[in-house]
Write a protein that holds these residues in place. Structure first.
Motif, mmCIF file in Angstrom:
data_model
loop_
_atom_site.group_PDB
_atom_site.id
_atom_site.type_symbol
_atom_site.label_atom_id
_atom_site.label_comp_id
_atom_site.label_asym_id
_atom_site.label_seq_id
_atom_site.Cartn_x
_atom_site.Cartn_y
_atom_site.Cartn_z
ATOM 1 N N GLY A 93 -0.976 4.955 -0.510
ATOM 2 C CA GLY A 93 -0.690 4.340 -1.800
ATOM 3 C C GLY A 93 0.167 5.213 -2.704
ATOM 4 N N TRP A 94 0.510 4.653 -3.853
ATOM 5 C CA TRP A 94 1.430 5.335 -4.767
ATOM 6 C C TRP A 94 0.846 6.598 -5.376
ATOM 7 C CZ3 TRP A 94 6.375 5.008 -4.801
ATOM 8 C CH2 TRP A 94 6.998 3.835 -4.370
ATOM 9 N N ALA A 95 -0.464 6.697 -5.463
ATOM 10 C CA ALA A 95 -1.064 7.917 -6.010
ATOM 11 C C ALA A 95 -0.705 9.134 -5.171
ATOM 12 C CB ALA A 95 -2.583 7.768 -6.088
ATOM 13 N N MET A 96 -0.447 8.918 -3.883
ATOM 14 C CA MET A 96 -0.091 10.006 -2.978
ATOM 15 C C MET A 96 1.415 10.107 -2.742
ATOM 16 S SD MET A 96 -2.962 11.371 -2.228
ATOM 17 C CE MET A 96 -4.724 11.011 -2.162
ATOM 18 N N ALA A 97 2.147 9.075 -3.161
ATOM 19 C CA ALA A 97 3.571 8.997 -2.815
ATOM 20 C C ALA A 97 4.482 9.673 -3.823
ATOM 21 C CB ALA A 97 3.979 7.537 -2.655
ATOM 22 N N GLY A 98 4.090 9.667 -5.089
ATOM 23 C CA GLY A 98 4.962 10.230 -6.111
ATOM 24 C C GLY A 98 5.572 9.159 -6.993
ATOM 25 N N ASP A 99 6.644 9.509 -7.675
ATOM 26 C CA ASP A 99 7.282 8.653 -8.669
ATOM 27 C C ASP A 99 8.012 7.483 -8.002
ATOM 28 O OD1 ASP A 99 8.587 7.540 -10.799
ATOM 29 O OD2 ASP A 99 9.912 9.256 -11.176
ATOM 30 N N PRO A 100 7.638 6.230 -8.314
ATOM 31 C CA PRO A 100 8.321 5.073 -7.714
ATOM 32 C C PRO A 100 9.821 5.042 -8.004
ATOM 33 C CG PRO A 100 6.263 4.389 -8.730
ATOM 34 C CD PRO A 100 6.482 5.814 -9.128
ATOM 35 N N GLU A 101 10.208 5.454 -9.209
ATOM 36 C CA GLU A 101 11.630 5.444 -9.556
ATOM 37 C C GLU A 101 12.407 6.446 -8.707
ATOM 38 O OE1 GLU A 101 13.279 3.322 -11.457
ATOM 39 O OE2 GLU A 101 11.356 2.277 -11.630
ATOM 40 N N LYS A 143 12.957 4.879 -5.369
ATOM 41 C CA LYS A 143 14.025 3.885 -5.428
ATOM 42 C C LYS A 143 15.393 4.554 -5.377
ATOM 43 C CE LYS A 143 11.525 0.338 -8.067
ATOM 44 N NZ LYS A 143 11.470 -0.410 -9.359
ATOM 45 N N GLU A 144 15.527 5.670 -6.086
ATOM 46 C CA GLU A 144 16.802 6.394 -6.099
ATOM 47 C C GLU A 144 17.137 6.945 -4.714
ATOM 48 O OE1 GLU A 144 16.373 9.373 -9.083
ATOM 49 O OE2 GLU A 144 16.276 7.929 -10.744
ATOM 50 N N ILE A 145 16.131 7.491 -4.027
ATOM 51 C CA ILE A 145 16.355 8.013 -2.673
ATOM 52 C C ILE A 145 16.771 6.888 -1.735
ATOM 53 C CG2 ILE A 145 15.239 9.077 -0.671
ATOM 54 C CD1 ILE A 145 13.407 10.567 -2.684
ATOM 55 N N SER A 146 16.077 5.763 -1.834
ATOM 56 C CA SER A 146 16.379 4.615 -0.985
ATOM 57 C C SER A 146 17.797 4.113 -1.218
ATOM 58 C CB SER A 146 15.369 3.491 -1.248
ATOM 59 O OG SER A 146 15.648 2.365 -0.456
ATOM 60 N N ALA A 147 18.187 4.020 -2.489
ATOM 61 C CA ALA A 147 19.523 3.528 -2.820
ATOM 62 C C ALA A 147 20.608 4.500 -2.375
ATOM 63 C CB ALA A 147 19.620 3.281 -4.320
#
Length: 230
Positions: A93-101, A104-108
């Motif tokens: 989950g996101w609690a372990m993943a880090g900043d969603p934004e 998104k930047e890495i993905s883009a």
């Protein structure tokens, strides 16, 4: 053939590594990080440098990282993306993943699909956004899909078409033989909860969601069996 790299952390990721090796034809490699990490990592880049992660693992078609740390996970994901990984799955989950934004930047920037899941047996659900790399993985490992055979009102065989990455679906399938058809869906959910999965345990979510997914998969398999044999 899909190549999969796994970042393990202590016991986390080991069952996935075993399941891929035993149940699929995917190629797999892994790199381990320490089970105990600092509570806060102010500068992730040099910290990840010191982990000395195998570049071959990071450049796999699909990276699955059990880093389980919001400070270093984005750094690992960016390194994988820059190394050519087509997709990254982050369990926990996101609690372990880090900043969603930041994700998104890495993905883009790199064109890498990044998927964050609370539990890996929900990968490939109906609302899932298609991605060729993750879809290839989810055709074998992800949301459970079963086929059953019935004899004398009891389950005689369960074939796993797609199973949980932790291996629980195959364990459940073996223990369902001989169970009355009417009881099989409930038993499917119960057996998955008895399997030593790493999913969060508590009142809701986690292992309970996994149990519900397996119960539904068994219901669908039984319905298909009787539909095909009318």
């Amino acid at each position: 053939m899909l190549s999969i790299g796994i970042i393990t952390r202590g016991k986390y990721g080991r069952r996935l590594l075993d399941t891929i090796t035993r149940r699929t034809e995917f190629t797999v490699s892994s790199a381990d990080i320490p089970p105990t990490l600092p509570d806060f990592i102010d500068d992730p880049a040099p910290f990840v440098d010191n982990l000395d992660l195998d570049p071959g693992v990071l450049s796999s078609d699909l990276l699955i990282t059990y880093s389980l740390n919001p400070d270093i996970t984005p750094e690992i994901v960016e390194r994988a993306a820059s190394a050519g990984a087509k997709a990254v799955i982050i369990p926990g989950g996101w609690a372990m993943a880090g900043d969603p934004e930041q994700m998104k930047e890495i993905s883009a920037q790199y064109g890498t699909r990044i998927l964050v899941e609370d539990i890996c047996c929900d990968i490939g659900g109906d609302t899932y956004s298609p991605d060729p790399t993750i879809n290839e993985f989810a055709s074998v490992l992800g949301r459970p899909k079963l086929e059953v055979q019935v004899g004398d009102g009891k389950i005689s065989n369960v074939k796993v078409i797609c199973g949980a990455p932790c291996g629980s679906t195959w364990w459940m399938a073996e223990h369902l033989k001989g169970v009355p058809v009417s009881e099989a869906p409930a038993w499917a959910g119960l057996l998955v909860q008895q399997y030593p999965c790493r999913a969060v345990r508590g009142m809701t979510g986690g292992i309970h969601h996994s149990a519900e997914l397996h119960k539904r998969a068994m219901e669908a398999a039984i319905k298909k069996y009787y539909g095909d044999n009318d």
